[in-house]
Design an enzyme around this catalytic site. Structure first.
Site, short mmCIF file in Angstrom:
data_model
loop_
_atom_site.label_atom_id
_atom_site.label_comp_id
_atom_site.label_asym_id
_atom_site.label_seq_id
_atom_site.Cartn_x
_atom_site.Cartn_y
_atom_site.Cartn_z
N LYS A 80 -2.82 2.02 2.51
CA LYS A 80 -1.51 2.21 3.11
C LYS A 80 -1.59 3.19 4.28
O LYS A 80 -1.22 2.88 5.39
CB LYS A 80 -0.51 2.75 2.08
CG LYS A 80 0.11 1.78 1.07
CD LYS A 80 -0.82 0.87 0.36
CE LYS A 80 -0.22 -0.13 -0.58
NZ LYS A 80 -0.11 0.25 -1.96
N TRP A 92 5.74 0.74 -9.16
CA TRP A 92 4.40 1.31 -9.33
C TRP A 92 4.33 2.30 -10.48
O TRP A 92 3.38 2.30 -11.27
CB TRP A 92 3.89 1.93 -8.03
CG TRP A 92 3.50 0.87 -7.04
CD1 TRP A 92 4.11 0.61 -5.85
CD2 TRP A 92 2.45 -0.11 -7.19
NE1 TRP A 92 3.50 -0.47 -5.24
CE2 TRP A 92 2.50 -0.92 -6.03
CE3 TRP A 92 1.51 -0.38 -8.18
CZ2 TRP A 92 1.60 -1.98 -5.83
CZ3 TRP A 92 0.62 -1.44 -7.98
CH2 TRP A 92 0.68 -2.22 -6.82
N ASP A 133 0.86 9.64 -7.99
CA ASP A 133 0.35 8.47 -7.27
C ASP A 133 0.91 8.50 -5.86
O ASP A 133 2.04 8.08 -5.62
CB ASP A 133 0.77 7.19 -8.01
CG ASP A 133 0.38 5.93 -7.26
OD1 ASP A 133 -0.25 6.03 -6.19
OD2 ASP A 133 0.72 4.83 -7.75
C1 LIG Z 1 -0.41 -0.17 -3.33
C2 LIG Z 1 -0.10 0.79 -4.42
C3 LIG Z 1 -0.84 0.82 -5.61
C4 LIG Z 1 -1.92 -0.17 -5.95
O1 LIG Z 1 -3.03 -0.07 -5.21
P1 LIG Z 1 -4.26 -1.08 -5.44
O2 LIG Z 1 -5.26 -0.53 -4.51
O3 LIG Z 1 -3.79 -2.46 -5.11
O4 LIG Z 1 -4.67 -0.96 -6.86
C5 LIG Z 1 -0.52 1.78 -6.55
N1 LIG Z 1 0.48 2.65 -6.35
C6 LIG Z 1 1.22 2.64 -5.22
C7 LIG Z 1 2.30 3.63 -5.04
C8 LIG Z 1 0.95 1.70 -4.22
O5 LIG Z 1 1.68 1.69 -3.10
#
Ligand SMILES: *Cc1c(COP(=O)(O)O)cnc(C)c1O
Length: 361
Positions: free
Chosen positions: A197, A102, A173
Site C-alpha cells: 500500500k 481487516w 496492523d
Molecule cells: C492489504 C491489507 C492486509 C492484507 O495484506 P496481504 O499482504 O494481502 O496479506 C491486511 N491488513 C490491512 C489493513 C490491509 O490493508
C-alpha cells in the site's frame, strides 16, 4: 506512456521517481554488472541495501533503539497468524477491536491460536458510521495483547488516537497507513503491515517489534515467521524478497528527500480535505464515516444513484483515473490516495467528479 492516475488500493502506485530510478538501475545495479534481483542476499552489496533501508525506516518513523525492524514475507495476513504465535500461549486471550474487514480478518485468524475476544467495534446509524468510544470497550487487563487496525483499507475508517489500554501491549496492523503521518512508536508493542500500500511491492511485510516481546514465540511457530529468529538473523533467516526490499529502500529514500513523514502528513491532509470537500459539497456523492474517523488514505464514496456506477467507472477510466471501483463488499467507489499519489491526481479526480455530477445530476 499514457499519463494516468492510479487509485488502486493495493498493490498501489509507487512514486514515479522511484520507478524510474529502479528502471535505470535494473540491469546493472551500481556497476555490479547484474540486477539487484540477481545478487545473493548474503553479498556485501545487498546487505548494505538492506541495512540502509532498515536505517532509513528507523529514521522516518523515529523508531526507538529498543525496537527491532524486521522485513518478512507473508504479507499483512501472514502476521494475523504470526502475532498470536509470537506473543501468546494457546491458553491466553487477546483483545481485538473490530472496526472493519481487516480487523475482522485478524480475529478470525487469531482464533485458530488463542481466545480472541472482540472488545469493541463501530456504531452505525442511517447516516453515520463511527468507532464506538473507548469507554464502551470491554478491555481485559490480562490479555496478552490488544490488536486493532488503525486504518481500515476497505471501510475507509481511520483511528488517529492510539487507544489507552494500560500495560497490555498494543499490536497495530498499519498496512495501509504506515508512513502516511508521524506516529509515536513507543506506544506500541508491535506495528506490522504488508508493503504493497504505502511502502513498495507486494510480497514484503514490515514488522516493528519491541525487544521485550521477542522471546515469547511458541515452539510450533514457523521459523520464517518467528520474530526472535528473524531478528537474530537480521531478517535473513531464509532468503528475503530481495527486490521488494530494495524497492522499499528506494521509497524510503524518496520519502526522506521529500521531507519525511511530517511533510507527507501535510500533503495527505491536503489531498484528503480536497476529496472529502468535493464529496460533502455535492449531494450527488456521499461518505458516511464520521469526520474524525475518515481515512486519509482510502476514501470510499457512493453515488446518489447507484445505477450510474458503471458509467462513472467507464468515464473515469477514460479520463485516465484508474481503479476507482469500490471493494466488492462495500460497493460504490473508492479512491486510495497513498503517499505516492500527487495532489494533481486528487485534483483531477475532483474535477472529473464535479463535471460528472453536473452532467448527470
Ligand atoms: C492489504 C491489507 C492486509 C492484507 O495484506 P496481504 O499482504 O494481502 O496479506 C491486511 N491488513 C490491512 C489493513 C490491509 O490493508
Amino acid at each position: 506512456m499514457k499519463g494516468i492516475y492510479n487509485f488502486s488500493a493495493g498493490p498501489a502506485m509507487l512514486p514515479v521517481d522511484v520507478m524510474q530510478r529502479a528502471q535505470r538501475e535494473f540491469l546493472d545495479w551500481q556497476g555490479q554488472g547484474c540486477s539487484v534481483m540477481e545478487m545473493s542476499h548474503r553479498s556485501k552489496a545487498f546487505i548494505e541495501v538492506a541495512q540502509t533501508a532498515t536505517d532509513n525506516l528507523r529514521k522516518l518513523l523515529s523508531v526507538p533503539d529498543d525496537y527491532k525492524i524486521l522485513f518478512t514475507q507473508g504479507g499483512g495476513r501472514g502476521h494475523f497468524s504470526a502475532i498470536p504465535l509470537n506473543l501468546a500461549g494457546a491458553s491466553d486471550t487477546a483483545d481485538h477491536l473490530v472496526t472493519g474487514s481487516w480487523s475482522k480478518g485478524a480475529v478470525k485468524e487469531a482464533s485458530h491460536y488463542l481466545q480472541a475476544d472482540v472488545v469493541g467495534g463501530i456504531l452505525t446509524t442511517d447516516d453515520e458510521i463511527t468507532v464506538a468510544p473507548q469507554n464502551t470497550w470491554t478491555l481485559n487487563p490480562n490479555a496478552a495483547y490488544f490488536h486493532y487496525c488503525p486504518n481500515e483499507t476497505v471501510d475507509g475508517i481511520e483511528i488517529n488516537e492510539v487507544p489507552d489500554v494500560g500495560d497490555v501491549p498494543i499490536v497495530a496492523d498499519m498496512s495501509s497507513n504506515i508512513l502516511s503521518k508521524s506516529i509515536d512508536v513507543s506506544k506500541f508493542g508491535v506495528i506490522y503491515g504488508g508493503a504493497q500500500k504505502n511502502i513498495g511491492p507486494s510480497g514484503l511485510s514490515v514488522v516493528i517489534v519491541h525487544e521485550s516481546l521477542l522471546d515469547k514465540a511458541r515452539i510450533e511457530t514457523p521459523s520464517i515467521l518467528n520474530y526472535s529468529l528473524l531478528s537474530q538473523h537480521d531478517s535473513m533467516y531464509n532468503t528475503p524478497p530481495t527486490f521488494a526490499w530494495y524497492l522499499a529502500g528506494l521509497v524510503f529514500e524518496w520519502l526522506l528527500a521529500k521531507g519525511g513523514v511530517e511533510e507527507m502528513e501535510k500533503c495527505n491532509a491536503q489531498k484528503a480535505a480536497l476529496l472529502y470537500d468535493a464529496i460533502d459539497n455535492n449531494d450527488f456523492y456521499q461518505n458516511k464515516i464520521a469526520k474524525q474517523h475518515r481515512s486519509r488514505m482510502n476514501v470510499p464514496f457512493q453515488l446518489a444513484d447507484p445505477n450510474l456506477d458503471v458509467l462513472f467507472l467507464t468515464e473515469s477510466e477514460h479520463a485516465g483515473l484508474k481503479a476507482l471501483k469500490g471493494h466488492r463488499m462495500v460497493g460504490g467507489m473508492r479512491a486510495s490516495i497513498y503517499n505516492a499519489m500527487p495532489l494533481d491526481g486528487v485534483q483531477a479526480l475532483v474535477d472529473f467528479m464535479n463535471d460528472f455530477a453536473r452532467r448527470k445530476g
